[in-house]
Design a protein around this motif. Sequence first.
Motif, PDB file in Angstrom:
ATOM      1  N   LEU A 165      91.867  41.583  62.181  1.00 19.65           N
ATOM      2  CA  LEU A 165      91.889  42.888  62.846  1.00 19.65           C
ATOM      3  C   LEU A 165      91.001  43.877  62.097  1.00 19.65           C
ATOM      4  N   ALA A 166      91.081  43.833  60.766  1.00 23.58           N
ATOM      5  CA  ALA A 166      90.236  44.717  59.950  1.00 23.58           C
ATOM      6  C   ALA A 166      88.765  44.450  60.247  1.00 23.58           C
ATOM      7  N   GLN A 167      88.427  43.170  60.336  1.00 18.70           N
ATOM      8  CA  GLN A 167      87.038  42.801  60.605  1.00 18.70           C
ATOM      9  C   GLN A 167      86.605  43.264  62.007  1.00 18.70           C
ATOM     10  N   ARG A 168      87.508  43.086  62.977  1.00 20.57           N
ATOM     11  CA  ARG A 168      87.195  43.532  64.344  1.00 20.57           C
ATOM     12  C   ARG A 168      87.038  45.049  64.415  1.00 20.57           C
ATOM     13  N   LEU A 169      87.936  45.764  63.723  1.00 17.40           N
ATOM     14  CA  LEU A 169      87.849  47.227  63.711  1.00 17.40           C
ATOM     15  C   LEU A 169      86.490  47.672  63.172  1.00 17.40           C
ATOM     16  N   MET A 170      86.046  47.007  62.112  1.00 14.81           N
ATOM     17  CA  MET A 170      84.769  47.408  61.525  1.00 14.81           C
ATOM     18  C   MET A 170      83.610  47.009  62.426  1.00 14.81           C
ATOM     19  N   ALA A 171      83.732  45.860  63.108  1.00 14.55           N
ATOM     20  CA  ALA A 171      82.692  45.457  64.065  1.00 14.55           C
ATOM     21  C   ALA A 171      82.584  46.493  65.182  1.00 14.55           C
ATOM     22  N   LYS A 172      83.746  46.972  65.656  1.00 12.81           N
ATOM     23  CA  LYS A 172      83.733  48.002  66.701  1.00 12.81           C
ATOM     24  C   LYS A 172      83.154  49.312  66.179  1.00 12.81           C
ATOM     25  N   ALA A 173      83.512  49.657  64.952  1.00 12.30           N
ATOM     26  CA  ALA A 173      82.963  50.892  64.368  1.00 12.30           C
ATOM     27  C   ALA A 173      81.440  50.799  64.310  1.00 12.30           C
ATOM     28  N   GLY A 174      80.937  49.602  63.941  1.00 15.00           N
ATOM     29  CA  GLY A 174      79.485  49.398  63.908  1.00 15.00           C
ATOM     30  C   GLY A 174      78.885  49.545  65.296  1.00 15.00           C
ATOM     31  N   GLU A 175      79.589  49.011  66.299  1.00  9.98           N
ATOM     32  CA  GLU A 175      79.109  49.108  67.679  1.00  9.98           C
ATOM     33  C   GLU A 175      79.116  50.568  68.145  1.00  9.98           C
ATOM     34  N   VAL A 176      80.163  51.289  67.770  1.00  9.19           N
ATOM     35  CA  VAL A 176      80.245  52.712  68.127  1.00  9.19           C
ATOM     36  C   VAL A 176      79.088  53.484  67.488  1.00  9.19           C
ATOM     37  N   LEU A 177      78.728  53.110  66.273  1.00  9.62           N
ATOM     38  CA  LEU A 177      77.587  53.760  65.610  1.00  9.62           C
ATOM     39  C   LEU A 177      76.304  53.555  66.406  1.00  9.62           C
ATOM     40  N   ILE A 178      76.167  52.361  66.999  1.00  7.33           N
ATOM     41  CA  ILE A 178      74.956  52.051  67.765  1.00  7.33           C
ATOM     42  C   ILE A 178      74.990  52.675  69.155  1.00  7.33           C
TER      43      ILE A 178
END
Lengths: 225, 225
Positions: free
Chosen positions: A127-140
């Motif tokens: 979940l932590a990894q997914r949250l950070m992947a989403k945060a990265g996507e939100v940045l883009i």
Amino acid sequence: MRDAYHEELDSIGDGLVEMARLVGSAIGRATTAILDADLKLAESVIAADARVDDLQHDLEARAIALLARQQPVATDLRIVVTSLRMSADLERSGDLAQHVAKLARLRFPERAVPRDLHSTVLEMGQLAQRLMAKAGEVLITKDVDLALQLEQDDDAMDLLHRTLFQHLMDDRWQHGIETAVDVTLLGRYYERFADHAVSVAKRVVYLVTGEHADDLQQPSANEAP
Amino acid sequence: MRDAYHEELDSIGDGLVEMARLVGSAIGRATTAILDADLKLAESVIAADARVDDLQHDLEARAIALLARQQPVATDLRIVVTSLRMSADLERSGDLAQHVAKLARLRFPERAVPRDLHSTVLEMGQLAQRLMAKAGEVLITKDVDLALQLEQDDDAMDLLHRTLFQHLMDDRWQHGIETAVDVTLLGRYYERFADHAVSVAKRVVYLVTGEHADDLQQPSANEAP
């Protein structure tokens, strides 16, 4: 002038995305390292954090140079200042992934996490990894809906954290104090990691909408003490 | 123009000093609350954190306004950006003091800390408060020697933290898992609080000397996992 400015701004944005990618990978690998008692993997996560720190320093230097040279105002200024804060969130996330890996190293060749908690810790790590992947996507993408999703994911993290505590507090706990201490810290690391991912997404929401993410939806459950 | 600039800069500095004062007081009172199982005091610490958050928002708004209006460069720019980071450190310290108070509230009317750990936790609380008092003084005086002292104090905090862990890991530990979890988290809160105080002092050193505090003296012992 304007073009140079946007190029510099883009490169700061790229730096943030790269940091998010690195710390997302780090928390995933740290989780594997602690669940499998994989010393080599733990060492590689610990060593790799230097790259995240370098990226942050680099990003900060570029942000300050941009402020000095281009002297942005209004929204542009806010983007640069917010980038500085997001880089601090991401740098701290990297530290937390490193803490997980250090715990794996400290207990090697033992496993820090008892068998009956493997699935919960694995879920927290994923979940932590997914949250950070989403945060990265939100940045883009600057996708506000996706950013707001992160708060729901964070509620799921809180639930997992509570599950972990329930195991600890269960009278049938038989793994001793050392493991209880390790699991307590581990739970805290994942929870804080998730908080930082959410924080990055919230800052994007604020930049895009001018409103704080908390005002756009129901507040989430309170953090455990 | 120059005068208005320095007035604004001073007012940001005053805000930081006030935040340090508030969070230093908060960690002292939170420690009393948890050691004495004083619910009223715990509640007052929890409520008082809103003031710290307000100060941070206020300070950030003023820093951004100053960047937009005065467009400082070089050292002046660095001071403003660093102030933003220090305010984040201080805000987070306030959260940690609040966490201590919330733990006191959660366990009330029980005491979260067993008798034989009172003196260690008291020492950690007092040291945390002293560290923040010194950080506040460093903000006012820009005294590099005093700033470097904080790292030694932080080593003392690491020692106390290790003492706490030794108690936990001792075979004679008889306070059960819940208390072990509470004490683990408590130790972490004080340690992180101290880290933020040190971080504020280090940032002042960097502003004054242009060198990172770590390069001016021996590195301190590694953080516990």
